[in-house]
Design a protein around this motif. Structure first.
Motif, PDB file in Angstrom:
ATOM      1  N   HIS A 158       0.842  -1.210   0.000  1.00 32.33           N
ATOM      2  CA  HIS A 158       0.000   0.000   0.000  1.00 32.33           C
ATOM      3  C   HIS A 158       0.875   1.258   0.000  1.00 32.33           C
ATOM      4  O   HIS A 158       0.596   2.223  -0.713  1.00 32.33           O
ATOM      5  CB  HIS A 158      -0.926   0.020   1.221  1.00 32.33           C
ATOM      6  N   ILE A 159       1.919   1.270   0.819  1.00 31.97           N
ATOM      7  CA  ILE A 159       2.793   2.457   0.898  1.00 31.97           C
ATOM      8  C   ILE A 159       3.438   2.732  -0.458  1.00 31.97           C
ATOM      9  O   ILE A 159       3.422   3.862  -0.961  1.00 31.97           O
ATOM     10  CB  ILE A 159       3.897   2.264   1.973  1.00 31.97           C
ATOM     11  N   MET A 160       4.006   1.686  -1.067  1.00 29.88           N
ATOM     12  CA  MET A 160       4.725   1.885  -2.327  1.00 29.88           C
ATOM     13  C   MET A 160       3.801   2.403  -3.438  1.00 29.88           C
ATOM     14  O   MET A 160       4.187   3.237  -4.244  1.00 29.88           O
ATOM     15  CB  MET A 160       5.394   0.575  -2.773  1.00 29.88           C
ATOM     16  N   LEU A 161       2.573   1.894  -3.439  1.00 31.94           N
ATOM     17  CA  LEU A 161       1.645   2.308  -4.484  1.00 31.94           C
ATOM     18  C   LEU A 161       1.260   3.782  -4.348  1.00 31.94           C
ATOM     19  O   LEU A 161       1.020   4.470  -5.343  1.00 31.94           O
ATOM     20  CB  LEU A 161       0.392   1.432  -4.415  1.00 31.94           C
ATOM     21  N   SER A 162       1.247   4.272  -3.095  1.00 29.99           N
ATOM     22  CA  SER A 162       0.926   5.688  -2.892  1.00 29.99           C
ATOM     23  C   SER A 162       2.067   6.583  -3.375  1.00 29.99           C
ATOM     24  O   SER A 162       1.858   7.761  -3.648  1.00 29.99           O
ATOM     25  CB  SER A 162       0.639   5.966  -1.416  1.00 29.99           C
ATOM     26  N   ALA A 163       3.269   6.032  -3.452  1.00 34.70           N
ATOM     27  CA  ALA A 163       4.425   6.825  -3.902  1.00 34.70           C
ATOM     28  C   ALA A 163       4.559   6.807  -5.423  1.00 34.70           C
ATOM     29  O   ALA A 163       5.463   7.429  -5.979  1.00 34.70           O
ATOM     30  CB  ALA A 163       5.708   6.295  -3.251  1.00 34.70           C
ATOM     31  N   VAL A 164       3.646   6.087  -6.101  1.00 31.07           N
ATOM     32  CA  VAL A 164       3.731   5.978  -7.566  1.00 31.07           C
ATOM     33  C   VAL A 164       3.168   7.218  -8.241  1.00 31.07           C
ATOM     34  O   VAL A 164       2.139   7.756  -7.836  1.00 31.07           O
ATOM     35  CB  VAL A 164       2.946   4.727  -8.049  1.00 31.07           C
ATOM     36  N   HIS A 165       3.884   7.656  -9.256  1.00 37.43           N
ATOM     37  CA  HIS A 165       3.372   8.740 -10.094  1.00 37.43           C
ATOM     38  C   HIS A 165       3.790   8.434 -11.529  1.00 37.43           C
ATOM     39  O   HIS A 165       4.981   8.280 -11.807  1.00 37.43           O
ATOM     40  CB  HIS A 165       3.965  10.075  -9.622  1.00 37.43           C
ATOM     41  N   GLU A 166       2.798   8.304 -12.407  1.00 35.99           N
ATOM     42  CA  GLU A 166       3.076   8.021 -13.824  1.00 35.99           C
ATOM     43  C   GLU A 166       4.093   6.900 -14.032  1.00 35.99           C
ATOM     44  O   GLU A 166       5.168   7.123 -14.567  1.00 35.99           O
ATOM     45  CB  GLU A 166       3.538   9.297 -14.528  1.00 35.99           C
ATOM     46  N   ASN A 167       3.747   5.707 -13.604  1.00 34.98           N
ATOM     47  CA  ASN A 167       4.592   4.533 -13.813  1.00 34.98           C
ATOM     48  C   ASN A 167       6.002   4.641 -13.250  1.00 34.98           C
ATOM     49  O   ASN A 167       6.953   4.071 -13.800  1.00 34.98           O
ATOM     50  CB  ASN A 167       4.663   4.163 -15.294  1.00 34.98           C
ATOM     51  N   ALA A 168       6.140   5.419 -12.166  1.00 31.08           N
ATOM     52  CA  ALA A 168       7.442   5.497 -11.497  1.00 31.08           C
ATOM     53  C   ALA A 168       7.235   5.684 -10.001  1.00 31.08           C
ATOM     54  O   ALA A 168       6.222   6.247  -9.570  1.00 31.08           O
ATOM     55  CB  ALA A 168       8.234   6.670 -12.060  1.00 31.08           C
ATOM     56  N   ILE A 169       8.181   5.170  -9.208  1.00 28.54           N
ATOM     57  CA  ILE A 169       8.223   5.543  -7.789  1.00 28.54           C
ATOM     58  C   ILE A 169       9.283   6.617  -7.726  1.00 28.54           C
ATOM     59  O   ILE A 169      10.461   6.355  -7.958  1.00 28.54           O
ATOM     60  CB  ILE A 169       8.636   4.362  -6.884  1.00 28.54           C
ATOM     61  N   ARG A 170       8.827   7.841  -7.443  1.00 23.47           N
ATOM     62  CA  ARG A 170       9.793   8.936  -7.503  1.00 23.47           C
ATOM     63  C   ARG A 170      10.519   9.094  -6.175  1.00 23.47           C
ATOM     64  O   ARG A 170       9.990   8.750  -5.124  1.00 23.47           O
ATOM     65  CB  ARG A 170       9.064  10.228  -7.854  1.00 23.47           C
ATOM     66  N   PRO A 171      11.739   9.629  -6.215  1.00 23.98           N
ATOM     67  CA  PRO A 171      12.438   9.895  -4.954  1.00 23.98           C
ATOM     68  C   PRO A 171      11.600  10.823  -4.083  1.00 23.98           C
ATOM     69  O   PRO A 171      10.922  11.710  -4.611  1.00 23.98           O
ATOM     70  CB  PRO A 171      13.723  10.610  -5.405  1.00 23.98           C
ATOM     71  N   LEU A 343       2.003  15.603   0.214  1.00 28.49           N
ATOM     72  CA  LEU A 343       1.013  14.567   0.510  1.00 28.49           C
ATOM     73  C   LEU A 343       0.892  13.639  -0.703  1.00 28.49           C
ATOM     74  O   LEU A 343       0.613  14.092  -1.813  1.00 28.49           O
ATOM     75  CB  LEU A 343      -0.344  15.223   0.799  1.00 28.49           C
ATOM     76  N   LEU A 344       1.129  12.348  -0.472  1.00 30.62           N
ATOM     77  CA  LEU A 344       1.021  11.378  -1.569  1.00 30.62           C
ATOM     78  C   LEU A 344      -0.101  10.392  -1.274  1.00 30.62           C
ATOM     79  O   LEU A 344      -0.132   9.775  -0.211  1.00 30.62           O
ATOM     80  CB  LEU A 344       2.337  10.605  -1.735  1.00 30.62           C
ATOM     81  N   VAL A 345      -1.021  10.272  -2.213  1.00 22.74           N
ATOM     82  CA  VAL A 345      -2.143   9.330  -2.065  1.00 22.74           C
ATOM     83  C   VAL A 345      -2.190   8.451  -3.317  1.00 22.74           C
ATOM     84  O   VAL A 345      -1.708   8.855  -4.371  1.00 22.74           O
ATOM     85  CB  VAL A 345      -3.494  10.071  -1.904  1.00 22.74           C
ATOM     86  N   PRO A 346      -2.773   7.252  -3.202  1.00 26.52           N
ATOM     87  CA  PRO A 346      -2.816   6.387  -4.387  1.00 26.52           C
ATOM     88  C   PRO A 346      -3.864   6.863  -5.392  1.00 26.52           C
ATOM     89  O   PRO A 346      -4.823   7.538  -5.006  1.00 26.52           O
ATOM     90  CB  PRO A 346      -3.211   5.026  -3.814  1.00 26.52           C
ATOM     91  N   ALA A 347      -3.688   6.500  -6.639  1.00 27.39           N
ATOM     92  CA  ALA A 347      -4.734   6.728  -7.636  1.00 27.39           C
ATOM     93  C   ALA A 347      -6.001   6.073  -7.088  1.00 27.39           C
ATOM     94  O   ALA A 347      -5.925   4.969  -6.540  1.00 27.39           O
ATOM     95  CB  ALA A 347      -4.330   6.090  -8.955  1.00 27.39           C
ATOM     96  N   PRO A 348      -7.168   6.733  -7.192  1.00 27.59           N
ATOM     97  CA  PRO A 348      -8.386   6.192  -6.577  1.00 27.59           C
ATOM     98  C   PRO A 348      -8.660   4.728  -6.939  1.00 27.59           C
ATOM     99  O   PRO A 348      -9.069   3.939  -6.087  1.00 27.59           O
ATOM    100  CB  PRO A 348      -9.487   7.109  -7.106  1.00 27.59           C
ATOM    101  N   SER A 349      -8.390   4.349  -8.171  1.00 28.61           N
ATOM    102  CA  SER A 349      -8.680   2.966  -8.578  1.00 28.61           C
ATOM    103  C   SER A 349      -7.703   1.972  -7.957  1.00 28.61           C
ATOM    104  O   SER A 349      -7.927   0.771  -7.989  1.00 28.61           O
ATOM    105  CB  SER A 349      -8.617   2.856 -10.098  1.00 28.61           C
TER     106      SER A 349
END
Ligand code: KG4
Ligand code: ZN
Length: 389
Positions: A158-171, A343-349
């Motif tokens: 769950h944590i890692m997915l919230s850090a995702v933005h456009e097919n990347a986990i950004r620093p 603040l980082l949240v996951p894509a709603p889906s």
């Protein structure tokens, strides 16, 4: 690296194949090759909650079809002319899941070994009978295909997915504070660097998602209750409907970062009983009051913990992070508070359970050479992510 993720911790059967590269410090990029999910919500809804043994049976029935769907989407479901029989070792791994063993046998007789490098599976936390099906299935596939196994903690997914933005986990900037809110969890977890977790607060009784589900049942709303309560609360706000009475905001001044939701649920029952038979308006008003109270508590405690630990990033993860009111309340509070925390949240889906999060977290462990033993990996319903601070 190509990782196949498998998730069966609760009531979603999910399989996802990703191709990922890079490191957390430099940035991880990935693409989703195939992603399939079967939700058991309709199966459990008549009972108003998830039954572990029913969930287990449903996972066993659906894992092979969902695997096929994910592989087909990835172009990796290729018929073969000379099938491999299941070895005694593979059959043995699925000895307790006959039906799943038969389905895997039929699958192995038809399809080639796909191009993958590792299999990641959720081994906890969650419903133990449900977790075991996924773990045993992953072990059997690893042995069948000759690839290594990676054990994933569902909450880290769950944590890692919230850090995702456009097919990347950004620093991101550390310290990171993660608010993990789901059907089984309400935790504040501090990370001073990637993949290190310290528990700074948690619920003393019910999880917030569980409270949403129980309150929904009280109001005669279907399972899962979170989205239903939220829908009614939104309507109440739009129409200006209020209850005229407030729920207690438990533990608000406890001086720590712990939560308690069972008192709120009891107070809701009392308030609902006093208004029986419930009119539609009263249901709207009660839902609004509950969501207001839950959001206020989560926001206040999260901000207090962020302040105490000097957090520079806040992640919200878990099924309840789908709640738009909680998201926007946190967003506004952070803005008012100086606007210096991201603040980082996951894509709603992707807020509720899925296998992408497991494939991603699995990749991160595989990239560090952290593999599990296909003979000894066990499901653990109470698996912890964080050590206590
Ligand atoms: O993470 P998740 O899919 O499964 C667990 O690991 O528990 O979370 C499921 C929980 C359920 O309690 C459900 O009611 C809640 O997340 N949920 C919500 C919303 N969507 C799902 N709660 C509040 N608002 C929502 N929009
Ligand atoms: Zn979850």
């Amino acid at each position: 690296m190509r990782i196949l993720g498998i998730e069966t911790s609760c009531d979603e059967t999910a399989v996802c194949l990703i191709e990922a590269e890079g490191s957390l410090d430099a940035g991880v990029r990935f693409s989703i090759l195939g992603n399939a999910l079967y939700s058991q919500i309709a199966v459990h809804a008549p009972y108003g909650g998830v039954f572990p043994n029913l969930a287990k049976r449903e996972h066993a029935k659906n894992l092979v079809p969902i695997l096929q769907e994910a592989l087909r989407e990835a172009g990796e479901l290729v018929e073969c002319s000379d099938p491999i029989p299941l070895s005694a070792e593979v059959r043995g791994t699925l000895a307790r899941e006959h039906e799943l063993g038969d389905a895997l046998q039929a699958f192995a007789a038809h399809y080639k070994v796909p191009q993958i490098d590792a299999i990641a599976v959720t081994h906890g936390p969650g419903l133990e009978p449900a977790l075991w099906v996924g773990v045993n299935f992953a072990k059997a596939l690893c042995t069948l295909w000759g690839v290594p196994l990676v054990a994933v903690n569902h909450m880290e997914g769950h944590i890692m997915l919230s850090a995702v933005h456009e097919n990347a986990i950004r620093p991101i900037h550390f310290p990171l504070l993660s608010l993990l809110i789901s059907g089984g969890h309400t935790e504040l977890v501090l990370s001073r660097q990637w993949m290190e977790y310290e528990l700074v607060g948690g619920t003393r009784d019910d999880a917030v998602g569980e409270a949403f589900d129980k309150v929904a049942r009280l109001l005669g709303l279907p399972y899962p209750g979170g989205p239903e309560i939220s829908r009614l609360a939104r309507e109440a706000r739009e129409r200006g409907i209020t209850l005229g009475e407030t729920l207690p905001r438990a533990m608000m001044h406890s001086g720590d970062f712990d939560f308690s939701f069972s008192g709120m649920k009891t107070a809701m029952r009392r308030m609902a009983e006093a208004r029986t038979p419930l009119s539609e308006e009263t249901r709207f008003a009660l839902s609004r009051e509950f969501e207001d109270a839950a959001a206020e508590i989560l926001v206040k405690k999260t901000l207090a913990a962020a302040d105490a630990y000097g957090a520079r990033t806040i992640i919200v993860g878990g099924g309840v992070s789908a709640n738009t009111y909680i998201r926007s309340s946190l967003h506004s509070a952070l803005k008012e508070n100086g606007d210096n925390i991201s603040l980082l949240v996951p894509a709603p889906s992707l807020a509720t359970d899925n296998a992408l999060m497991i494939a991603l977290a699995g990749y991160l462990h595989a990239a560090r050479g952290e593999y599990a033993d296909t003979k000894t990996l066990a499901a653990d319903g109470n698996l912890r992510l964080a050590k206590t601070a």
